[in-house]
Design an enzyme around this catalytic site. Sequence first.
Site, PDB file in Angstrom:
ATOM      1  CG  ASN A   7      -1.806   1.229   1.292  1.00 34.26           C
ATOM      2  OD1 ASN A   7      -1.429   2.329   0.903  1.00 34.26           O
ATOM      3  ND2 ASN A   7      -3.013   1.044   1.792  1.00 34.26           N
ATOM      4  CD  GLU A  34      -4.842   4.189   1.135  1.00 32.92           C
ATOM      5  OE1 GLU A  34      -5.490   5.249   1.233  1.00 32.92           O
ATOM      6  OE2 GLU A  34      -4.121   3.738   2.047  1.00 32.92           O
ATOM      7  CG  ASP A 145      -4.328  -2.048   3.516  1.00 34.37           C
ATOM      8  OD1 ASP A 145      -4.603  -2.739   4.527  1.00 34.37           O
ATOM      9  OD2 ASP A 145      -4.351  -0.797   3.518  1.00 34.37           O
ATOM     10  CG  ASN A 147      -7.553  -1.277   6.073  1.00 36.05           C
ATOM     11  OD1 ASN A 147      -6.739  -0.708   6.798  1.00 36.05           O
ATOM     12  ND2 ASN A 147      -7.892  -0.806   4.877  1.00 36.05           N
ATOM     13  CG  ASP A 216      -0.235  -4.077   4.348  1.00 41.26           C
ATOM     14  OD1 ASP A 216      -0.806  -3.463   3.431  1.00 41.26           O
ATOM     15  OD2 ASP A 216       0.080  -3.553   5.439  1.00 41.26           O
ATOM     16  CG  ASP A 245       0.248   4.775   6.203  1.00 47.42           C
ATOM     17  OD1 ASP A 245       0.319   4.467   4.997  1.00 47.42           O
ATOM     18  OD2 ASP A 245      -0.824   5.126   6.736  1.00 47.42           O
ATOM     19  CG  HIS A 246       0.323   0.285   4.475  1.00 42.86           C
ATOM     20  ND1 HIS A 246      -0.484  -0.746   4.907  1.00 42.86           N
ATOM     21  CD2 HIS A 246      -0.445   1.410   4.542  1.00 42.86           C
ATOM     22  CE1 HIS A 246      -1.685  -0.272   5.220  1.00 42.86           C
ATOM     23  NE2 HIS A 246      -1.671   1.030   5.002  1.00 42.86           N
TER      24      HIS A 246
END
Length: 254
Positions: A7, A34, A145, A147, A216, A245-246
């Site tokens: 991501n 994303e 991802d 989540n 992930d 951030d991933h």
Amino acid sequence: MKLATWNVNSLKVRLPQVLQWLADNPVDVLCLQETKLTDDKFPVAEIEAAGYQVAFTGQKTYNGVAILSKHPMSEVVKNIPSFEDQQQRVIAATIGGMRIVCAYIPNGQSIDSDKYQYKLQWLNGLHDWLVEQGKAYDKLALLGDYNIAPEDRDVHDPAGWQGQVLVSDPERAAFRRLLDLGLKDAFRLFEQPDKMFSWWDYRQMAFRRNMGLRIDHILLSPALASRCSSCVIDKTPRKWEQPSDHTPVVATLD
């Protein structure tokens, strides 16, 4: 054969990092989430110059997914055919006899929000579609991802996160339903160090303090899981300047 998921939290911002990572880690397939780009803005030329074919579907500001492949792609499908949704969250392609599904599962925001209900409905739609995909393709990989942190060991502070979105019981039950289809969590096929995560908030120096979640994932059908020789989380890009951030997750298939 190496499969990876990442991501990137805006491909426009992170394109140089993606190209650098691919130069250092020339995986066969990279699934991105994303991307946050409309299709007319997607950097096709730059990715092709790096030696990759690309299939993508996107929208402005939010969501967006892509598959980068060193090998020819066919049977490309955008979104879940049986689930009506304006958000661009899924792309699938057949590569080297494998069905690769790249997914960006909704975040859910909070358990008392409409977005959480949408997440659970979306996961049901994904599950039902994967039942059909599994019948058509015995070699299937679902990367993305999710989540969802499947277990407490995938959370830096299980007590602090208890009952919250990403770790709630219904979300974890939806993840287990995917496993019940016969899919295997590639990361958990192997002994792994403790406190291995793939996402860290930008706030509170979370990465430096390793306050993360493993959300992930790469799930493999039995035919691919039997060929999987390793699955690792590459934390290197999270250390770069202005990172996502991933960070990538990479599975190796022999």
